[in-house]
Design a protein around this motif. Sequence first.
Motif, PDB file in Angstrom:
ATOM      1  N   ARG A 254       0.822  -1.205   0.000  1.00 29.69           N
ATOM      2  CA  ARG A 254       0.000   0.000   0.000  1.00 29.69           C
ATOM      3  C   ARG A 254       0.859   1.259   0.000  1.00 29.69           C
ATOM      4  O   ARG A 254       0.605   2.210  -0.750  1.00 29.69           O
ATOM      5  CB  ARG A 254      -0.930  -0.012   1.207  1.00 29.69           C
ATOM      6  N   ALA A 255       1.890   1.265   0.849  1.00 30.26           N
ATOM      7  CA  ALA A 255       2.762   2.441   0.898  1.00 30.26           C
ATOM      8  C   ALA A 255       3.501   2.632  -0.412  1.00 30.26           C
ATOM      9  O   ALA A 255       3.691   3.768  -0.876  1.00 30.26           O
ATOM     10  CB  ALA A 255       3.756   2.295   2.056  1.00 30.26           C
ATOM     11  N   LEU A 256       3.883   1.509  -1.043  1.00 31.44           N
ATOM     12  CA  LEU A 256       4.586   1.612  -2.317  1.00 31.44           C
ATOM     13  C   LEU A 256       3.667   2.155  -3.402  1.00 31.44           C
ATOM     14  O   LEU A 256       4.058   3.013  -4.201  1.00 31.44           O
ATOM     15  CB  LEU A 256       5.137   0.243  -2.712  1.00 31.44           C
ATOM     16  N   ARG A 257       2.428   1.686  -3.426  1.00 28.35           N
ATOM     17  CA  ARG A 257       1.501   2.155  -4.450  1.00 28.35           C
ATOM     18  C   ARG A 257       1.159   3.628  -4.258  1.00 28.35           C
ATOM     19  O   ARG A 257       0.936   4.365  -5.231  1.00 28.35           O
ATOM     20  CB  ARG A 257       0.218   1.309  -4.413  1.00 28.35           C
ATOM     21  N   GLN A 258       1.135   4.098  -3.012  1.00 25.73           N
ATOM     22  CA  GLN A 258       0.830   5.494  -2.758  1.00 25.73           C
ATOM     23  C   GLN A 258       1.943   6.427  -3.232  1.00 25.73           C
ATOM     24  O   GLN A 258       1.712   7.618  -3.442  1.00 25.73           O
ATOM     25  CB  GLN A 258       0.548   5.709  -1.271  1.00 25.73           C
ATOM     26  N   MET A 259       3.143   5.892  -3.380  1.00 28.19           N
ATOM     27  CA  MET A 259       4.241   6.712  -3.873  1.00 28.19           C
ATOM     28  C   MET A 259       4.082   6.999  -5.364  1.00 28.19           C
ATOM     29  O   MET A 259       4.665   7.961  -5.873  1.00 28.19           O
ATOM     30  CB  MET A 259       5.582   6.028  -3.612  1.00 28.19           C
ATOM     31  N   ILE A 260       3.323   6.172  -6.065  1.00 30.82           N
ATOM     32  CA  ILE A 260       3.042   6.404  -7.478  1.00 30.82           C
ATOM     33  C   ILE A 260       1.719   7.137  -7.579  1.00 30.82           C
ATOM     34  O   ILE A 260       0.650   6.590  -7.275  1.00 30.82           O
ATOM     35  CB  ILE A 260       2.979   5.073  -8.258  1.00 30.82           C
ATOM     36  N   ARG A 261       1.765   8.396  -8.005  1.00 31.54           N
ATOM     37  CA  ARG A 261       0.576   9.224  -7.996  1.00 31.54           C
ATOM     38  C   ARG A 261      -0.342   8.989  -9.184  1.00 31.54           C
ATOM     39  O   ARG A 261      -1.507   9.387  -9.163  1.00 31.54           O
ATOM     40  CB  ARG A 261       0.986  10.695  -7.940  1.00 31.54           C
ATOM     41  N   ALA A 262       0.158   8.351 -10.242  1.00 26.19           N
ATOM     42  CA  ALA A 262      -0.681   8.103 -11.409  1.00 26.19           C
ATOM     43  C   ALA A 262      -1.699   7.017 -11.098  1.00 26.19           C
ATOM     44  O   ALA A 262      -1.448   6.096 -10.314  1.00 26.19           O
ATOM     45  CB  ALA A 262       0.191   7.689 -12.593  1.00 26.19           C
TER      46      ALA A 262
ATOM     47  N   GLU B   3       5.969  12.772 -14.450  1.00 19.70           N
ATOM     48  CA  GLU B   3       5.433  12.363 -13.155  1.00 19.70           C
ATOM     49  C   GLU B   3       5.809  10.915 -12.844  1.00 19.70           C
ATOM     50  O   GLU B   3       6.153  10.572 -11.700  1.00 19.70           O
ATOM     51  CB  GLU B   3       3.921  12.539 -13.139  1.00 19.70           C
ATOM     52  N   VAL B   4       5.751  10.056 -13.852  1.00 19.18           N
ATOM     53  CA  VAL B   4       6.120   8.654 -13.622  1.00 19.18           C
ATOM     54  C   VAL B   4       7.591   8.541 -13.260  1.00 19.18           C
ATOM     55  O   VAL B   4       7.971   7.819 -12.329  1.00 19.18           O
ATOM     56  CB  VAL B   4       5.789   7.810 -14.864  1.00 19.18           C
ATOM     57  N   VAL B   5       8.442   9.270 -13.980  1.00 15.85           N
ATOM     58  CA  VAL B   5       9.884   9.219 -13.684  1.00 15.85           C
ATOM     59  C   VAL B   5      10.167   9.771 -12.295  1.00 15.85           C
ATOM     60  O   VAL B   5      10.978   9.215 -11.543  1.00 15.85           O
ATOM     61  CB  VAL B   5      10.662  10.014 -14.760  1.00 15.85           C
TER      62      VAL B   5
ATOM     63  N   VAL C  54      10.757   6.027  -5.464  1.00 17.13           N
ATOM     64  CA  VAL C  54      10.804   4.614  -5.082  1.00 17.13           C
ATOM     65  C   VAL C  54      12.244   4.134  -4.991  1.00 17.13           C
ATOM     66  O   VAL C  54      12.634   3.449  -4.033  1.00 17.13           O
ATOM     67  CB  VAL C  54      10.002   3.771  -6.088  1.00 17.13           C
ATOM     68  N   ARG C  55      13.062   4.494  -5.972  1.00 18.22           N
ATOM     69  CA  ARG C  55      14.468   4.087  -5.924  1.00 18.22           C
ATOM     70  C   ARG C  55      15.169   4.686  -4.708  1.00 18.22           C
ATOM     71  O   ARG C  55      15.993   4.025  -4.062  1.00 18.22           O
ATOM     72  CB  ARG C  55      15.171   4.527  -7.211  1.00 18.22           C
ATOM     73  N   THR C  56      14.871   5.958  -4.407  1.00 16.87           N
ATOM     74  CA  THR C  56      15.489   6.588  -3.240  1.00 16.87           C
ATOM     75  C   THR C  56      15.093   5.868  -1.959  1.00 16.87           C
ATOM     76  O   THR C  56      15.901   5.716  -1.037  1.00 16.87           O
ATOM     77  CB  THR C  56      15.092   8.072  -3.179  1.00 16.87           C
ATOM     78  N   LEU C  57      13.840   5.414  -1.880  1.00 12.12           N
ATOM     79  CA  LEU C  57      13.390   4.669  -0.705  1.00 12.12           C
ATOM     80  C   LEU C  57      14.245   3.431  -0.488  1.00 12.12           C
ATOM     81  O   LEU C  57      14.679   3.152   0.643  1.00 12.12           O
ATOM     82  CB  LEU C  57      11.915   4.287  -0.880  1.00 12.12           C
ATOM     83  N   TYR C  58      14.505   2.699  -1.546  1.00  5.92           N
ATOM     84  CA  TYR C  58      15.303   1.475  -1.422  1.00  5.92           C
ATOM     85  C   TYR C  58      16.784   1.800  -1.199  1.00  5.92           C
ATOM     86  O   TYR C  58      17.460   1.139  -0.413  1.00  5.92           O
ATOM     87  CB  TYR C  58      15.132   0.609  -2.668  1.00  5.92           C
ATOM     88  N   LYS C  59      17.294   2.826  -1.908  1.00  7.30           N
ATOM     89  CA  LYS C  59      18.709   3.160  -1.752  1.00  7.30           C
ATOM     90  C   LYS C  59      19.010   3.717  -0.364  1.00  7.30           C
ATOM     91  O   LYS C  59      20.106   3.502   0.161  1.00  7.30           O
ATOM     92  CB  LYS C  59      19.124   4.160  -2.825  1.00  7.30           C
ATOM     93  N   ASP C  60      18.061   4.441   0.226  1.00  3.92           N
ATOM     94  CA  ASP C  60      18.264   4.920   1.593  1.00  3.92           C
ATOM     95  C   ASP C  60      18.307   3.776   2.584  1.00  3.92           C
ATOM     96  O   ASP C  60      18.866   3.914   3.683  1.00  3.92           O
ATOM     97  CB  ASP C  60      17.161   5.912   1.974  1.00  3.92           C
ATOM     98  N   ALA C  61      17.715   2.647   2.229  1.00  3.52           N
ATOM     99  CA  ALA C  61      17.751   1.467   3.086  1.00  3.52           C
ATOM    100  C   ALA C  61      18.971   0.603   2.819  1.00  3.52           C
ATOM    101  O   ALA C  61      19.121  -0.455   3.451  1.00  3.52           O
ATOM    102  CB  ALA C  61      16.487   0.640   2.914  1.00  3.52           C
TER     103      ALA C  61
END
Length: 911
Positions: A391-399, A409-411, A417-424
Amino acid sequence: MKRSISARSVGAPPRRVGRIVFVAFTTFLLALAMVLVWTAAWAQQPTRPRAPAAPAPQTTPPPASPASSAPPAGAPAASPNAPAPSAPAPSAPAPSAPAPSAPAPEVAGPTIRIPQTEGEKAEGYTIVAIEVSGNRKTTKEEVQSYLREKIGQAFKMETLTGDVRALWDAGFFDDVEVDMTRGDRGVTLRFLVRERPNVKAIEFSGNEEIENDKLSEAIEVKPNTILSIPAINRSVQKIKDQYQEKGYFLAEVSYTIDSQRDNEVIVKFKIVEHQQVTVRRVSFIGNDHIPESELRETMMTGQGSLLSFGSGGPYRQDMFERDVLMMSSLYYDRGYMNVQIGTPRVMLTPDREGIEITLVIHEGPRFKIRQLKVFERDENGNEIEPLGGRRALRQMIRAHNGDWFNRSEVVKDLQAVRTLYKDAGYYSVEADPEPEIDSVRREVDIVIPIKRGPLTRIERIEIKGNTKTRDKVIRREMEIEEGALYSETKVETSRKRINALGYFERVDVTPEIGSAPDRVTLYFEIAERATGTFQVGAGFSSVENFIATAQIQQANLFGNGQSLALQAQVSSLRQIISVRFFEPYFLNSDWSMSTEVFQQLYVYSDFSRSSLGASVTYGYALVQPWLRLSLTGTVQQDKVSTSNTTTFFGSTSSVVNTFPRLPLANLFNDGRTISLRPALVYDTRDNRLFPTSGIYLNLSTEWATEGIGSEIEYLRHRFSGNFYYPLGGSTGQPGSGFVLKLRTELGYITSPSSAGVPIYQRFFLGGILDMRGYRLRTIGTRLPLNAALDPNSAPINNGANIGGNLQAYSNLELEFPIIDKVGIRGVVFYDMGNAWNTEDQFCRTTPSPQFSDVVSPCFDASSLIKLRTSTGFGVRWFSPLGPLRFEWGFPLQRLPYEENYVFEFTIGNFF
C-alpha cells in the motif's frame, strides 16, 4: 566463313570526298588481304584422323558402277554417328570408298601473357626489414605506426597499397614512395617520404567579434607542427562554429599558405564576419493540441536576453537540439507517446540579417493509462512483499488508471521509489517501467517490477581535486562514513554541505561498484576556487566625501577550513580596523569559536564616537549543519564627543557641530559596555559566498546591564532573514541563472535608563548597505530644533537627525546574467524601510516636523506604514578581486533635501 568489315565516315565535308574514297578503298584491300591470309592459315590445319580400314588388294579394281554405291532397297540409311561397317572377307573384296569428311576444329584466339611484377613475385615472402627515409621532423616510429606491414609477416601487395594510402591520408606528407628489394632472406621495404612544411605561425584577419586567442584555442592547426591540409579544413569549420555560436550565421572563412625559408609556412585565416544573424521567427506546423505559446516557453532558440533589444538571439545547433528534447518532453508529459519533431527548415530573411525556423510536428495519438502495476520480485522472479508494504509503495506512485500518461510524473515517482530502497542500503535496486502500448485503443499498460538487489555498504570514500583543502575539512561535512550502509539521501546531503562551504566551484559525487556486488566506492570530485580575497571599495557622499574600504580575507586558512579576515574602512568621517578569526569545528567538535578585536572611529557632522573592544563567540550545532545556537560576549569602551577629533592619532579638523547646543540627554552617555548576545541561526543556503537558493535566518538578543559590569544598559533585539530563490539556470555558481532575493531586517532597542538609548546605539538607515537611493545615515527620526538654546535663533535646516530605536527595512532584488562567461550580472531592486522613535522624551519635548510626518519623533501604530522607498538598477561583476557593485538608486516620494538619485559602488556581496 564470311567476314564483313565496314568503315563509315560521319559528317565528312564534300570537298574531302576524294580523300575519303581513297582511304576507304585502301582499307578494303588491306582487309581482303588479311582474310586471304587467315583462310590460307586455316587450310593448313591438320584434318581429323579417320577410322582404320581393311588392307587394299595389290591390283587396281575396276571402277564401280554408280548403282553399286547405293544401299540396297529397304536397308536403313546409315546414321552419321553409327560405327563404320566391318571389313569384307578376303574372298570377296569390296572396293574401298572414301570416308565422309569430318568438320574442321575451331581455331583458338591468340594467348597474351603479361609478365608478373616484382610485387606479385614477392607475394608470400617474409618481410625482413622496413626502412624509412626522407623524414626530418616525423620520427621513424610515427611513420611505422600507420603501417599494417610488420617485420616477420608475409608480404602482400594489398596491404602495402593500404599502408601507402594511410600515410597519405595522415596529412603530413606531400609524397610517399616505396622501394622493394627481394632477396633470398625475404623482402626489404623502404618508404621514401617527403614531409610537408612546418607551420611557423598562425595569423587571423577580419575578426573583430572574436579575439585571436579564442580562435587559436579552437583550431587544430598549431605553430611548430607539420602542415596538415585536413587539419586546416577542420579548423576552418571550427572557426565557423565559433561565429555561429555568436549569431554570425553567414561568416566566411578562407585560408592561404605563405611559403617561408627552411621549409616553413605561415597559415593565414581570412574571416569575413558579415552581419550578425538572429532568429526572427519560429513557426510550428502540426501542433494541433499544444499552442505555440507553450512550445516557445520550453525553447531557448528565438528567446532574446534583456540586452537583445527585441532580437530573438542567435541560432545555435546545440541549443536547438536541447529545444527539441524539451518540446518532446512536453508532449510526452501530455500523453503523446509517438510524437515526432522533424528537421527544422531554416531560411534566411530577404535582408540576410535574420533567419526563420519552421518546425513540423507529428503529434500522434494521446494515450491514457489502462493499468499501472507496481510490485517487487525476488531473485527467482516470484512476487514478494515490497519495502514498506504494497500500500505504501503504491501510494508513492501518484498516477492512476484512466489518467493521461505523464512521463515526468512517472519518472519522478520512480525516482522516489528508488530513493526509498537506496536509503535502506539497496544501491543496486532496479525499478524500470515496462510500457505496453495499445495503439488501437490508445491506451498503455505500465508495469513496474522492482528488484532490490543486495544490501550494499560503503567500501571506500575517495576525494579528488582538493589540492589545497585538507581531506578532514571535507569529510567532516559528510553524513556518511566507510563501512556504513549506503544512503542516497545522505550522499546528496553530504554533497550539498561540502558545496555550501564556498571553497569549491563544483562538487560531484560518482558511486561505483567496489570489490564485490555488495560494496560501493564513492568518488567526490571537487574543483577548488580561490578563497583568499582582497576587496577594495570606494564611493562618494555629500556627508563623508570620499569613502575607501579594504578587506583581506582568507576563508580557508591553510586549507583547514578556518577563516581570518582583516578589514579597514577609511573616510573623512569613519575609520574602522578589525581582525576576526573563525574556527567552525573548535577542538574537532561540533562547537564553533570566533574571536574579534576591533577599533572604530565614527565622526559625523554632529558627534564622534570611538570604540575599542573585543568579542568571543561560541556556537553549537543543534541540527548539523542547518541550525546553530551561539553566545557572544563583548567588552568595549565607547567615547562620544563633540570635539573635532577625527583620527585615531589625535589630529583634528574643523567640524561645525550643533549637538553641543541640543537638549539630548543621551548624547554623552558613554563608557564601558559589557554585553551577552545569544543567537539562533538557521542556514540552508546552497553556497555561503554566492548563495542562489535557500534561507538564512538570524534571531538575537543583546543584553548589557550593571549586573555583569556594564556602565551602559540596554536590551536590543534583532532579526534578519535572507531568502534566495532560483528562477532559471544552474545554481551555486556566480553568473548562472536568474535569482530572486529578499532580505528583511527588524531591530528594536530599549534602555532602563531615563536618558534613553545612547545616540551611537540608535538605528540610522541610508546608503548602499541597506537603503539605496539615499545618502549614508540620512533616514531616521528628525527633531525640528533651533541651532542654539536661544529660542529666537534660526532653526536647523531639515531638522536634527537622531535616528531611531526601532527599524525595519526590506530589500527585494532580481539578479540576472548579462555576460555569463566573465561573471557580469545585472540587478533591479526595490527597497523600503524606516527608523522610528518610541522613546517618550523626544516626542514630549519637541513638535513634529512640518515638512513630513515620516520623520516624526512620535510613534503610533500608523507609523509602521510610513515607509521610505526607492528603486533602481545596478551591475555586478564577480571579478578576481571579489564581487564589484555599481548601483543607481532613485528615491520615491523624496523629501525636499534629498537628491533625485544616488550612485554608489563598492566591493562585496549585498546579502
